[in-house]
Write an enzyme that holds these catalytic residues in place. Structure first.
Site, PDB file in Angstrom:
ATOM      1  N   SER A  12       0.779  -1.180   0.046  1.00 32.07           N
ATOM      2  CA  SER A  12       0.023  -0.050  -0.082  1.00 32.07           C
ATOM      3  C   SER A  12       0.875   1.255  -0.096  1.00 32.07           C
ATOM      4  CB  SER A  12      -0.826   0.082   1.257  1.00 32.07           C
ATOM      5  OG  SER A  12      -1.621  -0.931   1.291  1.00 32.07           O
TER       6      SER A  12
ATOM      7  N   GLU B  18      -3.611 -14.224   1.636  1.00 28.96           N
ATOM      8  CA  GLU B  18      -3.719 -13.140   2.782  1.00 28.96           C
ATOM      9  C   GLU B  18      -4.670 -13.973   3.826  1.00 28.96           C
ATOM     10  OE1 GLU B  18      -4.602  -9.164   1.505  1.00 28.96           O
ATOM     11  OE2 GLU B  18      -2.926  -8.559   2.998  1.00 28.96           O
TER      12      GLU B  18
HETATM   13  C1  LIG Z   1      -4.397  -2.678  10.299  1.00 26.56           C
HETATM   14  C2  LIG Z   1      -4.065  -2.837   8.970  1.00 26.56           C
HETATM   15  C3  LIG Z   1      -2.911  -3.360   8.675  1.00 26.56           C
HETATM   16  C4  LIG Z   1      -2.392  -3.409   7.350  1.00 26.56           C
HETATM   17  N1  LIG Z   1      -1.224  -3.696   6.938  1.00 26.56           N
HETATM   18  C5  LIG Z   1      -0.872  -3.598   5.569  1.00 26.56           C
HETATM   19  C6  LIG Z   1       0.508  -4.111   5.152  1.00 26.56           C
HETATM   20  O1  LIG Z   1       1.072  -4.743   6.117  1.00 26.56           O
HETATM   21  N2  LIG Z   1       0.959  -3.808   4.063  1.00 26.56           N
HETATM   22  C7  LIG Z   1       0.357  -3.155   3.255  1.00 26.56           C
HETATM   23  O2  LIG Z   1       0.831  -2.857   1.939  1.00 26.56           O
HETATM   24  N3  LIG Z   1      -1.040  -2.691   3.580  1.00 26.56           N
HETATM   25  C8  LIG Z   1      -1.614  -2.842   4.918  1.00 26.56           C
HETATM   26  N4  LIG Z   1      -2.712  -2.319   4.859  1.00 26.56           N
HETATM   27  C9  LIG Z   1      -3.331  -1.397   4.096  1.00 26.56           C
HETATM   28  C10 LIG Z   1      -4.658  -1.934   3.410  1.00 26.56           C
HETATM   29  O3  LIG Z   1      -4.413  -2.973   2.546  1.00 26.56           O
HETATM   30  C11 LIG Z   1      -5.429  -0.849   2.896  1.00 26.56           C
HETATM   31  O4  LIG Z   1      -5.657   0.269   4.004  1.00 26.56           O
HETATM   32  C12 LIG Z   1      -6.660  -1.240   2.127  1.00 26.56           C
HETATM   33  O5  LIG Z   1      -6.328  -2.045   0.942  1.00 26.56           O
HETATM   34  C13 LIG Z   1      -7.420   0.203   1.670  1.00 26.56           C
HETATM   35  O6  LIG Z   1      -6.605   1.035   1.086  1.00 26.56           O
HETATM   36  P1  LIG Z   1      -6.475   2.470   1.411  1.00 26.56           P
HETATM   37  O7  LIG Z   1      -6.243   2.427   3.090  1.00 26.56           O
HETATM   38  O8  LIG Z   1      -5.641   3.300   0.639  1.00 26.56           O
HETATM   39  O9  LIG Z   1      -7.938   3.193   1.142  1.00 26.56           O
HETATM   40  P2  LIG Z   1      -8.391   3.556  -0.421  1.00 26.56           P
HETATM   41  O10 LIG Z   1      -8.137   2.537  -1.164  1.00 26.56           O
HETATM   42  O11 LIG Z   1      -7.992   4.971  -0.529  1.00 26.56           O
HETATM   43  O12 LIG Z   1     -10.001   3.704   0.196  1.00 26.56           O
HETATM   44  C14 LIG Z   1     -10.885   4.765   0.903  1.00 26.56           C
HETATM   45  C15 LIG Z   1     -12.323   4.309   0.816  1.00 26.56           C
HETATM   46  O13 LIG Z   1     -12.778   4.584  -0.524  1.00 26.56           O
HETATM   47  C16 LIG Z   1     -13.443   3.357  -0.792  1.00 26.56           C
HETATM   48  N5  LIG Z   1     -13.102   2.730  -2.012  1.00 26.56           N
HETATM   49  C17 LIG Z   1     -11.895   2.686  -2.712  1.00 26.56           C
HETATM   50  N6  LIG Z   1     -12.057   2.054  -4.075  1.00 26.56           N
HETATM   51  C18 LIG Z   1     -13.534   1.928  -4.147  1.00 26.56           C
HETATM   52  C19 LIG Z   1     -14.222   1.409  -5.074  1.00 26.56           C
HETATM   53  N7  LIG Z   1     -13.548   1.000  -6.307  1.00 26.56           N
HETATM   54  N8  LIG Z   1     -15.438   1.162  -4.988  1.00 26.56           N
HETATM   55  C20 LIG Z   1     -16.162   1.391  -3.964  1.00 26.56           C
HETATM   56  N9  LIG Z   1     -15.380   2.012  -2.762  1.00 26.56           N
HETATM   57  C21 LIG Z   1     -14.043   2.177  -2.737  1.00 26.56           C
HETATM   58  C22 LIG Z   1     -12.592   2.164   0.572  1.00 26.56           C
HETATM   59  O14 LIG Z   1     -13.495   0.997   0.846  1.00 26.56           O
HETATM   60  C23 LIG Z   1     -12.586   2.941   1.502  1.00 26.56           C
HETATM   61  O15 LIG Z   1     -13.615   3.116   2.241  1.00 26.56           O
HETATM   62  C24 LIG Z   1      -3.249  -2.436   6.297  1.00 26.56           C
HETATM   63  C25 LIG Z   1      -4.400  -1.782   6.558  1.00 26.56           C
HETATM   64  C26 LIG Z   1      -4.472  -1.827   8.013  1.00 26.56           C
HETATM   65  C27 LIG Z   1      -6.080  -1.414   8.449  1.00 26.56           C
END
Ligand SMILES: Cc1cc2nc3c(=O)[nH]c(=O)nc-3n(C[C@H](O)[C@H](O)[C@H](O)COP(=O)(O)OP(=O)(O)OC[C@H]3O[C@@H](n4cnc5c(N)ncnc54)[C@H](O)[C@@H]3O)c2cc1C
Length: 407
Positions: free
Chosen positions: A134, A249
């Site tokens: 991410s 995962e």
């Molecule tokens: C506790 C925790 C541990 C994590 N550990 C890791 C890790 O070790 N390595 C790693 O790489 N990542 C990690 N992550 C990251 C995680 O994979 C991302 O937070 C997740 O994929 C969402 O991406 P984002 O946070 O960028 O949100 P975004 O993708 O920016 O999304 C923001 C909001 O928009 C919504 N949204 C986005 N796209 C769409 C769509 N096409 N249609 C409808 N709604 C949409 C999402 O559902 C969300 O509500 C972790 C996250 C958490 C919470």
């Protein structure tokens, strides 16, 4: 589907439960046991517990024998996780990424040299891994990764930023998804590097979570040199390899979650019987009985969703869309369950259990529940998958009213 266990599987269950009984940390599960609280304490505790699992050969229960694992069947893995859950044994924490993500991805796409170098040290817990996928603008839209790796002789030079990288500040190695070609469609220009987290130019900055702890980090890469030999598979094939990582995962441990939730449900019922509200135990209070009944029904539903998921894996070798249904249902259920627990605890739920309040034990789970509907694919993304693959709804079309015709 036949849900009965064979005599061999039953014998295996006995073997595991005996091992767990003999090896759980002394006093585990008793009121006197002082559970680790801070991230540092949990880290130390997990290292010791996971090392013990590794020494007994349980860490690699899902790994093939060729790579030092036990090479057991899916059913045996489920039995193992069921017994661990039933005994309320600590879950794999610090070695989660290594065992479940890094190991299977390197086995599937790594060179013989890479397999020899990395796999044994994952299995014996001597090296900890993190997952650098991410980024600030690449979460749900993972193919948008912008961290750049430019080939310079025998090294890649890496620049960019990752975020939410669990355990980055304690990890030895990172699964790094990065851009090596910006001139092609975004998912075609990604490569997958195995990066030494002790290299010069890597700066993990821990991010504090709602619990007050920092389990994950933002990670900055400035002119980091990564030897070409640490490229996984082929250049610009990173998207394919990343999908292998993501498919792993939610391993078989996920299938035993419902047992851990049944334990929590029993604790919740006990708490509801002990806690008084308006002169009656909460368990008899009309404002709570329906929430308790719902929690019970939802744990049951989760059990059946779990069976469906197992059937799908046994039939197809990997979870289909059932994986998304299970993830969506489970994570949303956790949120509702923890809300109920905190409502029952009342003001005591705001406190830590060290403060001596009965409700304090629910505080951490409630705070952590917010992460569940985001991590490993958010609820909205799971809904997109279900709507497209199960309901056959059109992909990526956003409804908008048609512009009115000019008259
Ligand atoms: C506790 C925790 C541990 C994590 N550990 C890791 C890790 O070790 N390595 C790693 O790489 N990542 C990690 N992550 C990251 C995680 O994979 C991302 O937070 C997740 O994929 C969402 O991406 P984002 O946070 O960028 O949100 P975004 O993708 O920016 O999304 C923001 C909001 O928009 C919504 N949204 C986005 N796209 C769409 C769509 N096409 N249609 C409808 N709604 C949409 C999402 O559902 C969300 O509500 C972790 C996250 C958490 C919470």
């Amino acid at each position: 589907m036949d849900l009965a266990f064979s005599p061999e599987e039953t014998a295996f269950r006995h073997e595991i439960s005996a091992w767990i009984r003999d090896n759980l940390p002394a006093g585990w599960g008793t009121p006197e046991f002082k559970e680790p609280k801070t991230f540092e304490e949990r880290l130390e505790f997990s290292r010791a517990w996971e090392k013990r699992l590794a020494e007994a050969g349980w860490a690699g229960i899902s790994w093939p024998k060729d790579y030092g694992g036990r090479g057991t069947t899916l059913m045996d893995q489920i039995i193992f996780h069921e017994e661990m859950a039933a005994a309320r044994a600590p879950q794999i924490f610090i070695n989660f990424v290594g065992i479940n993500l890094a190991g299977p991805t390197i086995m599937a796409h790594g060179s013989e040299q890479q397999k020899k170098r990395y796999l044994p040290k994952i299995l014996d817990m001597s090296e900890v891994w993190c997952q650098g996928f991410s980024e600030p603008n690449a979460g749900s839209d993972l193919a948008n990764v912008q961290t750049k790796a430019v080939l310079d002789g025998d090294n890649f030079i890496v620049n960019g930023q990752k975020i939410w990288t669990s355990f980055a500040h304690v990890a030895d190695w990172c699964l790094l998804l990065c851009r090596t070609d910006s001139s092609v469609a975004k998912h075609k220009g990604l490569s997958y590097l195995l990066v030494d987290m002790h290299s010069a130019g890597i700066e993990p900055r821990p991010l504090k979570q709602i619990t007050g702890e920092a389990e994950f980090d933002e990670v900055f890469f400035t002119d980091v040199r990564v030897p070409r030999a640490q490229l996984l598979g082929e250049m610009n094939m990173g998207w394919t390899y990343a999908n292998t990582t993501l498919a792993n995962e939610r391993g078989p441990a996920f299938l035993a979650h419902q047992i851990r939730f049944r334990n929590s449900l029993n604790d919740l019922f006990d708490s509801a019987k002990r806690t008084m509200r308006d002169g009656v135990p909460v368990a008899e209070h009309p404002a709570f009985r329906d929430r308790l009944a719902r929690a019970y029904a939802e744990v049951e539903i989760m059990r059946y969703i779990g069976y469906r998921l197992v059937t799908s894996i046994l039939r197809n070798g990997r979870p289909g869309v059932e994986g998304s249904i299970a993830k969506l249902y489970w994570s949303e259920m956790v949120r509702r369950f923890q809300e109920t627990s905190i409502a029952i605890a009342g003001l005591g739920g705001m406190l830590d259990d060290e403060d001596g309040f009965d409700g304090g034990k629910w505080n951490r789970g409630f705070s952590m529940s917010f992460a569940q509907t985001i991590a490993a694919g958010s609820s909205e993304i799971q809904k997109n998958i279900i709507s497209e693959r199960v309901l056959g709804m059109p992909r990526g079309e956003v409804w908008a009213p048609k512009p009115k015709e000019k008259v």
